[in-house]
Design a protein around this motif. Structure first.
Motif, PDB file in Angstrom:
ATOM      1  N   PRO A 217       0.796  -1.228   0.000  1.00 20.34           N
ATOM      2  CA  PRO A 217       0.000   0.000   0.000  1.00 20.34           C
ATOM      3  C   PRO A 217       0.829   1.279   0.000  1.00 20.34           C
ATOM      4  N   ASP A 218       2.067   1.196   0.436  1.00 21.80           N
ATOM      5  CA  ASP A 218       2.918   2.391   0.456  1.00 21.80           C
ATOM      6  C   ASP A 218       3.829   2.476  -0.761  1.00 21.80           C
ATOM      7  N   GLY A 219       3.635   1.597  -1.740  1.00 19.78           N
ATOM      8  CA  GLY A 219       4.481   1.602  -2.929  1.00 19.78           C
ATOM      9  C   GLY A 219       3.800   2.270  -4.105  1.00 19.78           C
ATOM     10  N   LYS A 220       4.526   2.372  -5.207  1.00 20.79           N
ATOM     11  CA  LYS A 220       3.996   2.948  -6.443  1.00 20.79           C
ATOM     12  C   LYS A 220       4.258   1.977  -7.581  1.00 20.79           C
ATOM     13  N   ILE A 221       3.286   1.895  -8.502  1.00 19.04           N
ATOM     14  CA  ILE A 221       3.380   0.936  -9.597  1.00 19.04           C
ATOM     15  C   ILE A 221       2.798   1.528 -10.866  1.00 19.04           C
ATOM     16  N   GLY A 222       3.335   1.108 -11.991  1.00 18.20           N
ATOM     17  CA  GLY A 222       2.796   1.492 -13.290  1.00 18.20           C
ATOM     18  C   GLY A 222       3.540   0.781 -14.400  1.00 18.20           C
ATOM     19  N   PRO A 223       2.974   0.738 -15.592  1.00 22.62           N
ATOM     20  CA  PRO A 223       3.659   0.130 -16.733  1.00 22.62           C
ATOM     21  C   PRO A 223       4.682   1.092 -17.318  1.00 22.62           C
ATOM     22  N   SER A 224       5.611   0.573 -18.086  1.00 23.86           N
ATOM     23  CA  SER A 224       6.478   1.442 -18.883  1.00 23.86           C
ATOM     24  C   SER A 224       6.093   1.264 -20.343  1.00 23.86           C
ATOM     25  N   PHE A 225       6.190   2.356 -21.077  1.00 25.48           N
ATOM     26  CA  PHE A 225       5.669   2.400 -22.439  1.00 25.48           C
ATOM     27  C   PHE A 225       6.735   2.971 -23.367  1.00 25.48           C
ATOM     28  N   ALA A 226       6.973   2.305 -24.481  1.00 29.65           N
ATOM     29  CA  ALA A 226       7.921   2.806 -25.474  1.00 29.65           C
ATOM     30  C   ALA A 226       7.209   3.832 -26.342  1.00 29.65           C
ATOM     31  N   TYR A 227       7.398   5.085 -26.021  1.00 32.93           N
ATOM     32  CA  TYR A 227       6.641   6.176 -26.653  1.00 32.93           C
ATOM     33  C   TYR A 227       7.465   6.832 -27.748  1.00 32.93           C
ATOM     34  N   SER A 228       6.952   6.777 -28.960  1.00 32.82           N
ATOM     35  CA  SER A 228       7.556   7.483 -30.088  1.00 32.82           C
ATOM     36  C   SER A 228       6.563   8.544 -30.560  1.00 32.82           C
ATOM     37  N   PRO A 229       6.719   9.788 -30.112  1.00 38.77           N
ATOM     38  CA  PRO A 229       5.778  10.835 -30.527  1.00 38.77           C
ATOM     39  C   PRO A 229       5.727  10.960 -32.045  1.00 38.77           C
ATOM     40  N   ALA A 230       4.537  11.183 -32.552  1.00 41.52           N
ATOM     41  CA  ALA A 230       4.331  11.303 -33.998  1.00 41.52           C
ATOM     42  C   ALA A 230       4.303  12.766 -34.418  1.00 41.52           C
ATOM     43  N   TYR A 252      -1.872   6.131 -28.310  1.00 45.06           N
ATOM     44  CA  TYR A 252      -3.045   6.252 -27.430  1.00 45.06           C
ATOM     45  C   TYR A 252      -3.721   4.916 -27.167  1.00 45.06           C
ATOM     46  N   TRP A 253      -3.571   3.958 -28.096  1.00 45.31           N
ATOM     47  CA  TRP A 253      -4.178   2.635 -27.871  1.00 45.31           C
ATOM     48  C   TRP A 253      -3.708   2.056 -26.540  1.00 45.31           C
ATOM     49  N   TRP A 254      -2.447   2.299 -26.191  1.00 46.50           N
ATOM     50  CA  TRP A 254      -1.896   1.811 -24.926  1.00 46.50           C
ATOM     51  C   TRP A 254      -2.054   2.841 -23.809  1.00 46.50           C
ATOM     52  N   LEU A 255      -1.740   4.089 -24.087  1.00 46.21           N
ATOM     53  CA  LEU A 255      -1.759   5.098 -23.030  1.00 46.21           C
ATOM     54  C   LEU A 255      -3.167   5.352 -22.499  1.00 46.21           C
ATOM     55  N   ASP A 256      -4.162   5.376 -23.384  1.00 46.81           N
ATOM     56  CA  ASP A 256      -5.537   5.560 -22.913  1.00 46.81           C
ATOM     57  C   ASP A 256      -5.962   4.392 -22.027  1.00 46.81           C
ATOM     58  N   MET A 257      -5.586   3.190 -22.400  1.00 49.58           N
ATOM     59  CA  MET A 257      -5.969   2.034 -21.601  1.00 49.58           C
ATOM     60  C   MET A 257      -5.262   2.051 -20.250  1.00 49.58           C
ATOM     61  N   TYR A 258      -3.970   2.349 -20.245  1.00 46.05           N
ATOM     62  CA  TYR A 258      -3.238   2.398 -18.983  1.00 46.05           C
ATOM     63  C   TYR A 258      -3.801   3.474 -18.059  1.00 46.05           C
ATOM     64  N   CYS A 259      -4.036   4.648 -18.594  1.00 43.70           N
ATOM     65  CA  CYS A 259      -4.352   5.809 -17.747  1.00 43.70           C
ATOM     66  C   CYS A 259      -5.848   6.019 -17.518  1.00 43.70           C
ATOM     67  N   ARG A 260      -6.665   5.602 -18.474  1.00 47.27           N
ATOM     68  CA  ARG A 260      -8.103   5.848 -18.383  1.00 47.27           C
ATOM     69  C   ARG A 260      -8.931   4.569 -18.272  1.00 47.27           C
ATOM     70  N   LYS A 292      -5.663   1.628 -12.744  1.00 47.95           N
ATOM     71  CA  LYS A 292      -5.043   2.949 -12.908  1.00 47.95           C
ATOM     72  C   LYS A 292      -3.685   2.976 -12.206  1.00 47.95           C
ATOM     73  N   PRO A 293      -2.641   3.381 -12.901  1.00 46.62           N
ATOM     74  CA  PRO A 293      -1.291   3.351 -12.326  1.00 46.62           C
ATOM     75  C   PRO A 293      -0.974   4.603 -11.517  1.00 46.62           C
ATOM     76  N   ASP A 294       0.084   4.513 -10.739  1.00 45.17           N
ATOM     77  CA  ASP A 294       0.605   5.687 -10.034  1.00 45.17           C
ATOM     78  C   ASP A 294       1.476   6.525 -10.959  1.00 45.17           C
ATOM     79  N   PHE A 295       2.029   5.894 -11.977  1.00 46.34           N
ATOM     80  CA  PHE A 295       2.879   6.573 -12.952  1.00 46.34           C
ATOM     81  C   PHE A 295       2.897   5.734 -14.216  1.00 46.34           C
ATOM     82  N   VAL A 296       3.357   6.312 -15.291  1.00 44.72           N
ATOM     83  CA  VAL A 296       3.652   5.567 -16.510  1.00 44.72           C
ATOM     84  C   VAL A 296       5.101   5.853 -16.869  1.00 44.72           C
ATOM     85  N   GLY A 297       5.903   4.809 -16.938  1.00 36.50           N
ATOM     86  CA  GLY A 297       7.280   4.980 -17.372  1.00 36.50           C
ATOM     87  C   GLY A 297       7.319   5.249 -18.868  1.00 36.50           C
TER      88      GLY A 297
END
Length: 323
Positions: A217-230, A252-260, A292-297
């Motif tokens: 409960p005191d930790g933070k978790i999230g996925p990491s994403f290989a982001y190549s801005p278009a 957004y297919w991945w980021l929307d799912m991770y974050c929203r 919902k993650p605490d962060f996205v790498g």
């Protein structure tokens, strides 16, 4: 807005480095470790450069104390490493391998002794081969519970010392190369299977994050994403549309799912029309909303510039293959 003076990084900023278990550990068949898909895939002729593999790698499994000492000498304040799933569960599930658990205990303790913050990646692509053989890995919903059981084992074992966790590393790259380019296991080219497996991976990610809240409960978790801005090649409407499509389908297919916890609407509608959309069952969206993650790498390699290209892919435009 122009900042005449940039603020310095905060004192608590974690400067560090990262690795993946298969890239560095070696000891591929020692101390009860089971096969990962990479132990098998890299032995297939022609799959790797000059037939190279990770059987030994840099022998981190035996030399981790030397490696951590080098990290400290370099001034690292954090180290992100992945746990090899088949080193913990040789068959993917069942009885845990104590020798494997103890190795990461020792690594974490060594990092802390050198004032290096451990950042643990739960999944960096080394799926147990036993689960691939049994039910196709991430092509079966059975993996959701198996992955969760593996994650909970790690939460309970290391949650007292590890506060930063990465759930899935670069799902977009791993699955693209597994199901579109065939360069990663399972080595197929099938767009429908690509979206189905991604959906199951999203569910597994959400389940693991939901469980994390109870055990760390005191930790933070999230996925990491290989982001190549278009970026669009030009301001021509066709190129702007190409850029918008690229952002939707490759980011957004991945980021929307991770974050929203939802898919972006435009790609989903298109995939339904093409027959490539993932199968969404009752309860899926409720589970995804819990993830919902605490962060996205953000693993940032490059930007990519897009222009309109017709469906045949050759009559207009030019593919840049120079790198």
């Amino acid at each position: 807005m122009i900042h005449q003076r940039l603020r310095p990084f905060p004192d608590h900023f974690l400067w560090g480095s990262a690795s993946a278990a298969y890239q560095i550990e070696g000891a591929w068949n020692e101390d009860g470790k089971g096969l990962s898909v990479w132990d098998v895939f890299t032995k297939i002729p022609g799959k790797t450069f000059k037939g190279s593999n990770g059987d030994i790698a840099v022998d981190h499994y035996h030399r981790f104390k030397e490696d951590v000492a080098l990290m400290a000498e370099m001034g690292l304040k954090a180290y992100r490493f992945s746990v090899s799933w088949p080193r913990i569960f040789p068959q993917g599930r069942g009885e845990a391998n104590e020798a494997g658990l103890r190795f990461y205990d020792d690594l974490i303790n060594e990092l802390l002794a050198h004032d290096i913050e451990p950042v643990l990646t739960l999944y960096h692509w080394d799926l147990p081969q036993a689960l691939m053989d049994e039910y196709g890995g991430f092509e079966s919903r059975r993996i959701i519970e198996d992955f969760n059981a593996y994650c909970v084992t790690l939460y309970k074992r290391y949650g007292d010392r590890v506060k930063y966790w990465v759930s899935l590393n670069e799902q977009n790259y791993n699955f693209n190369h597994g199901f579109i380019t065939a360069m990663h296991p399972p080595g197929v080219k099938d767009r429908k299977r690509f979206y189905e497996a991604n959906h199951i991976a999203f569910l597994a990610n959400a389940k693991a994050i939901d469980s994390f809240r109870r055990y760390v409960p005191d930790g933070k978790i999230g996925p990491s994403f290989a982001y190549s801005p278009a970026y669009p090649l030009s301001s021509r409407p066709d190129d702007i549309l190409a850029f918008e499509n690229a952002e939707e389908f490759t980011n957004y297919w991945w980021l929307d799912m991770y974050c929203r916890g939802t898919y972006p609407g435009i790609p989903l509608k298109y995939l339904k029309e093409k027959g490539w959309a993932p199968t969404i069952e009752d309860g899926d969206m409720e589970l995804l909303a819990k993830g919902k993650p605490d962060f996205v790498g953000v693993n940032y390699y490059q930007t990519i510039t897009y222009e309109m290209n017709p469906l045949d892919g050759v009559s207009e435009g030019k593919m840049n293959t120079t790198g």
